[in-house]
Scaffold this motif. Structure first.
Motif, short mmCIF file in Angstrom:
data_model
loop_
_atom_site.label_atom_id
_atom_site.label_comp_id
_atom_site.label_asym_id
_atom_site.label_seq_id
_atom_site.Cartn_x
_atom_site.Cartn_y
_atom_site.Cartn_z
N GLU A 87 0.82 -1.22 0.00
CA GLU A 87 0.00 0.00 0.00
C GLU A 87 0.85 1.27 0.00
OE1 GLU A 87 -2.77 -0.09 3.20
OE2 GLU A 87 -3.84 -1.83 2.40
N GLN A 88 1.86 1.25 0.84
CA GLN A 88 2.66 2.47 1.00
C GLN A 88 3.91 2.37 0.12
OE1 GLN A 88 1.65 4.93 3.37
NE2 GLN A 88 3.16 6.19 2.30
N MET A 89 3.86 3.04 -1.01
CA MET A 89 5.01 2.96 -1.91
C MET A 89 6.19 3.73 -1.32
SD MET A 89 4.05 0.98 -4.19
CE MET A 89 5.22 1.08 -5.53
N SER A 90 7.37 3.21 -1.59
CA SER A 90 8.58 3.84 -1.06
C SER A 90 9.70 3.68 -2.08
CB SER A 90 8.98 3.18 0.26
OG SER A 90 9.28 1.81 0.02
N ALA A 91 10.79 4.36 -1.84
CA ALA A 91 11.92 4.27 -2.77
C ALA A 91 12.40 2.81 -2.92
CB ALA A 91 13.05 5.18 -2.30
N PRO A 92 12.57 2.07 -1.81
CA PRO A 92 13.02 0.67 -1.97
C PRO A 92 12.05 -0.17 -2.79
CG PRO A 92 13.36 1.37 0.29
CD PRO A 92 12.57 2.45 -0.38
#
Lengths: 585, 427
Positions: A423-428
């Protein structure tokens, strides 16, 4: 604690000592004693508005008189005060039969009568309470001890008891009668032992308070507990300094604690020494909380070995399965941090037998398998964790680790399917998604993912890798000039990553910038002197520059490191041929 | 004018001084310089350091939020203020101060004014009196000494019907949630019930006055976004109006505010749908007043709440994954030792953990409650022949049905069952 409390603490100046342990000696000349008491008197206005003064004497025969002198000093101070409560705790030896001593005790307690009367009649908030610490002889019967307790309690002087080696009182009795017991694990009756007990109990209670209030500063200094030794009127800023026999030059120095005070070690050691005290006072649950809290705080400081010791203690003091599970979970994670992977897995397995919710344990057992590079086993555990639908498991982290495991097995489409659920997109997440795309040959798509990762503001440590893979994509797309720019950024973000130079050198070769290529391959070798391919690559660039002998030397160097480098062998043969042909011509 | 507002609770750790925050917001709105301090049992300071701070800050007025059990501590603190800056005026306020007899001032020498009623407006009247040099005349809402050696009590100051007329301590920047572990909210005042032991209806009226839903949500959003998101609602009956509470909770959910809320309400105001909505919005703990589980007792308390209803509410809350706290008391009118044990056993059987607020406490009798007005009618036998004028009976009593010894025994029984040694948060 709220802001306002913090603000109040700041507004009112440096920490005011809350506990003073006064160490008296027999044989002190009256004049010396007077001077010492005058010094003691001078610090009383700077004590916290609620303060404890413990009086420890090295000779049982002088305890009552010595304590009385301190009490009188405190009484004189309080007479001019508006808001102060001082609890004086004289340490008093008790013979097998208390009968002969009660008049002595009465004499001591009478010193607080004026304050009790004043407090009762006038509701004054200036109080002095005498709360003795009684040290019975080992032969004293339980009945006699409890009679003595009642003697003091009936005179509003709630007593504590100080035993050697083991408390003869049943913890339930201690609890029901609202007593306090100190247990010194040695038969030696020495004042230093008493001071040690008092200090470690105070330290434990301070930590318990911080744990209960969920305060982040578990290892904050405890210079609110000071020790004053009659010998040379020595002030010690804390227990640790007293143990090291490092007195302050003056009381005013309290505001600046010496830099070499090791609070973490002192707190950890003190709390670990509390076992007998916890048992004797039926405080095992409090002990569990403190050990768990310390374990977590220590692991946050990367002191995982010490954290394990406290987690183990928390486990031993647990009285229900939920607490056991929590302690073992923490211990297992510490082992994981120390890369003690077998121990980590075994500890987490054991912990899972106590847990109702298996999700967290399956998840962390998965991370252990991941650390072991056993990705199949990791996937199995992560899938188990997913199936529990546990709310305790950070779902995005779980999906991320699951995807990462699949990447390591080069099962990119499966990895991608798990990334899609995060759900929570992040750089990694973008970055590894890009790795999947790259792994499946979708270079343009991968480049977009790496761009996304860069746009999300990655952690500084990740920056170099993102630029490197952007460079890789550009290289795959034959956009070498752009790749060189990108890899230059990778080098800027991490000048010690050998791979950055290696790929940069390759790109320079492709655009025929052989001098530059040789330079960066040399840098790669500086970082990784055993890299045969980089020697060979220098050789190829020298070859392109026409420096054939130099190129052969580099190829030979490469082969000496890695004899399987066929292309280097071939080049040596080919270049030797050319040289020979030229010589012949 | 420079005003220092101090909340001093010598028995518990410092908490959000919400009431003083309201006063501060009111004063700030009128251009005064204010500072709010909350001092608790663990606040570390020496009297010397406190006086040093007072001399440095040099306030014109120091106002203390005061309860009976802290009144002499506050008097002592007021004395320290007077020693440091003799010209500073001292005002005591708080719901219990409203009902103190006038001659309480005779034993509170450092105190100049007793505030009778809601301090937001009355403190402004005090400031006006000081600024106009009329402190030796009656001040509205205030009891003070008159030059003849007696006391003045100024005319009552009716509180506003619309609570939104009071500026918000949060939105006005008087209280800052940024560094707080937990923020206390106060969205309504008053209680329509007439529990014999409680002074809330007398202090704040039986008609509940509440902030508008918009104001409440705005405050919650501000506090949640700026602070830790842990909110503690001091409303005596947070869910007194289902419509209102639903609007608030839906507002929180709609704005996706990350909050962890503690609320207090009556069990008969809860239902499954409401509890479910509470859970969704971020309520984690519901506290309810049980007082007594014995029919011999609760029927006399005028609380009109059957323990079975409480049991059902507890079960509903647990089913929804909420934690529950139950407020209980002992030494209540008509309560025998066996009745008190019945309450302890009820709490144990309910599954509520006996810790924090679920530790029972002895009934406390303060001015303003029906029992304080006529203790004998409720079988209260004070342990002293007389009390200081500012002191109601408090806990210094036994009853027709329970001796002091039995009260001590029931206290010990609760303590043994307690998971935290009997440390109650809410008194």
């Amino acid at each position: 604690m709220t802001t306002f409390d913090k603000a109040a603490n700041v507004l009112f100046g440096a920490a005011s000592p809350e506990t003073v342990i006064v160490r008296l000696y027999s044989g002190t000349e009256p004049e010396e004693r007077r001077d010492f008491l005058a010094q003691l008197s001078s610090i009383l206005p700077y004590l916290n508005w609620r303060a404890h003064i413990y009086v420890v004497h090295d000779n049982p025969a002088d305890q009552i008189d010595g304590s009385s002198e301190v009490i009188q000093i405190v009484a004189q101070y309080l007479a001019g005060q508006k808001l102060s409560t001082v609890y004086v705790h004289p340490c008093i030896h008790m013979q097998s039969s208390e009968q002969s001593e009660t008049h002595e005790w009465e004499r001591l307690l009478n010193l607080m009568q004026p304050f009790q009367r004043e407090a009762y009649d006038q509701q004054s908030e200036v109080r002095m309470l005498i709360l003795p610490i009684i040290e019975p002889e080992s032969t004293t019967s339980i009945e006699t001890i409890l009679t003595a307790a009642e003697f003091f309690r009936s005179r509003l002087a709630k007593p504590s008891f100080y035993f050697h080696e083991k408390s003869p009182l049943d913890p339930v009795t201690v609890l029901q009668r609202d007593l306090r017991v100190y247990v010194y694990p040695s038969p030696d009756m020495i004042a230093e032992g008493t001071i040690t007990q008092l200090c470690m109990n105070h330290i434990f209670e301070g930590i318990l308070e911080r744990v209960e209030e969920d305060r982040p500063d578990l290892f904050g200094h405890c210079r609110r507990h000071i020790i004053i030794d009659e010998k040379d009127t020595a002030f010690f800023a804390c227990f640790s300094q007293w143990e090291k026999a490092r007195p302050l030059e003056s009381f005013q120095q309290l505001e600046e604690l010496p830099e070499d005070v090791d609070c973490v070690s002192c707190i950890s050691r003190s709390c670990l020494s509390m076992e007998e005290n916890l048992e004797a006072n039926a405080k095992t649950e409090e002990g569990r909380q403190v050990h768990l809290g310390l374990g977590i705080a220590l692991s946050q400081k990367h002191l995982h070995k010490d954290a394990i010791t406290h987690a183990r203690k928390a486990f031993e003091l647990s009285t229900n399965d939920a607490d056991r599970a929590v302690a073992l979970l923490h211990k297992g994670l510490c082992h994981l941090s120390l890369r003690e992977l077998a121990l980590a897995d075994e500890t987490l397995r054991e912990g899972s037998t106590f847990a109702i919710d298996q999700g967290l344990f399956s998840y962390h057992r998965g991370t252990v398998q991941f650390a072991r590079n056993n990705y199949m086993a990791a996937i199995k555990r992560f899938e188990e964790a997913l199936a529990t639908e546990s709310t305790q498991v950070p779902k995005d982290d779980l999906l991320f680790n699951l995807a990462l495991s699949y990447i390591n097995l080069e099962e990119f489409s499966r990895a991608r399917s798990h990334f899609a659920l995060i759900e929570q997109m992040s750089a990694p997440v973008h970055f590894y998604h890009g790795i999947c795309d790259l792994g499946e040959g979708m270079v343009a798509l991968a480049l977009n993912r790496f761009n996304e990762a860069l746009n999300m503001g990655p952690a500084p440590d990740d920056l170099s890798r993102i630029h490197f893979y952007r460079g890789t994509c550009l290289k795959e797309l034959n956009r070498y000039d752009e790749a060189i720019v990108e890899l230059g950024r990778a080098v800027e973000a991490d000048s010690q990553d050998y791979m950055n130079y290696n790929l940069l050198g390759f790109c320079f070769y492709q655009v025929k910038k052989h001098e530059e290529a040789i330079e960066v391959f040399h840098k790669a070798i500086e970082i990784n002197p055993g890299s045969a391919i980089d020697y060979a690559s220098i050789g190829s660039n020298l070859r392109e520059l026409g420096r054939l002998e130099d190129a052969i030397a580099m190829y030979k160097m490469a082969i000496s490191i890695d004899p399987t480098l066929d292309f280097a062998m071939e080049n040596i043969a080919r270049l030797n041929e050319i040289i020979e042909k030229r010589s012949a011509e | 004018m420079r005003v220092l507002l101090i909340d001093f609770n010598p028995f518990m750790v410092a908490a959000t001084p919400i009431s003083l925050g309201y006063l501060g917001a009111s004063l700030k709105g009128h251009g005064h310089e204010i500072k709010v301090l909350s001092i608790g049992s663990t606040t570390n300071f020496s009297p010397t350091a406190f006086k040093g701070f007072i001399r440095e800050y040099s306030p014109d007025i120091v106002g203390f939020g005061t309860y009976q059990r802290s009144i002499f501590h506050i008097n002592a603190m007021a004395s320290l203020v007077k020693e440091a800056t003799p010209e500073t005026f001292i005002v005591l306020g708080g719901p219990q101060i409203t009902f103190l007899p006038d001659d309480s001032l005779s034993v509170l020498p450092a105190v100049d004014f007793l505030c009778r009623g809601e301090g937001e407006l009355i403190t402004l009247a005090v400031v006006d009196a000081i600024l106009s040099g009329q402190t030796e005349l009656p001040v509205p809402g205030i009891t003070s000494r008159n030059p003849e050696g007696g006391y003045f009590t100024g005319s009552p100051v009716p509180p506003p019907k619309n609570l939104d007329e009071y500026p918000s301590p949060w939105l006005e920047g008087v209280l800052d949630p940024a560094d707080m572990d937990e923020s206390i909210m106060l969205t309504s005042r008053g209680c329509p019930h007439v529990c014999a032991f409680c002074y809330t209806p007398a202090a704040f009226g039986r008609k509940i006055r509440a902030h508008s839903v918009e104001r409440v949500i705005e405050e919650i959003a501000f506090v949640a976004n700026r602070g830790s998101g842990r909110l503690w609602f001091a409303d005596p009956n947070f869910s007194f109006s289902e419509t209102r509470v639903v609007e608030i909770l839906e507002g929180i959910a709609r704005r996706d505010l990350k909050v962890d809320m503690w609320i207090e309400t009556r069990a008969d105001m809860l239902n499954k749908d409401l509890i479910s909505l509470m859970k969704r919005a971020g309520v984690n703990v519901i506290a309810m007043g049980l007082e007594s589980a014995s029919e011999n007792v609760y029927t006399h308390l005028k609380k009109n709440l059957d323990p079975d209803r409480i049991r059902q509410a507890v079960e509903m809350a647990f089913d929804s994954g909420l934690d529950v706290e139950l407020f209980s008391q002992y030494a209540l009118p008509h309560e025998r030792f066996e009745d008190a044990m019945q309450t302890l056993n009820f709490v144990k059987a309910s599954g509520v953990k006996i810790r924090g607020n679920s530790n029972a406490q002895q009934m406390q009798i303060y001015y303003g409650s029906e029992i304080a007005a006529d203790p004998a009618k409720f079988g209260i036998k004070p342990l002293r022949d007389s009390f200081q004028p500012c002191m109601a009976i408090g806990t210094e009593f036994e009853t027709e049905w329970m001796s002091k010894d039995e009260i001590d025994r029931i206290k010990a029984a609760w303590k043994i069952e307690s998971l935290d040694g009997g440390k109650r948060v809410v008194a």
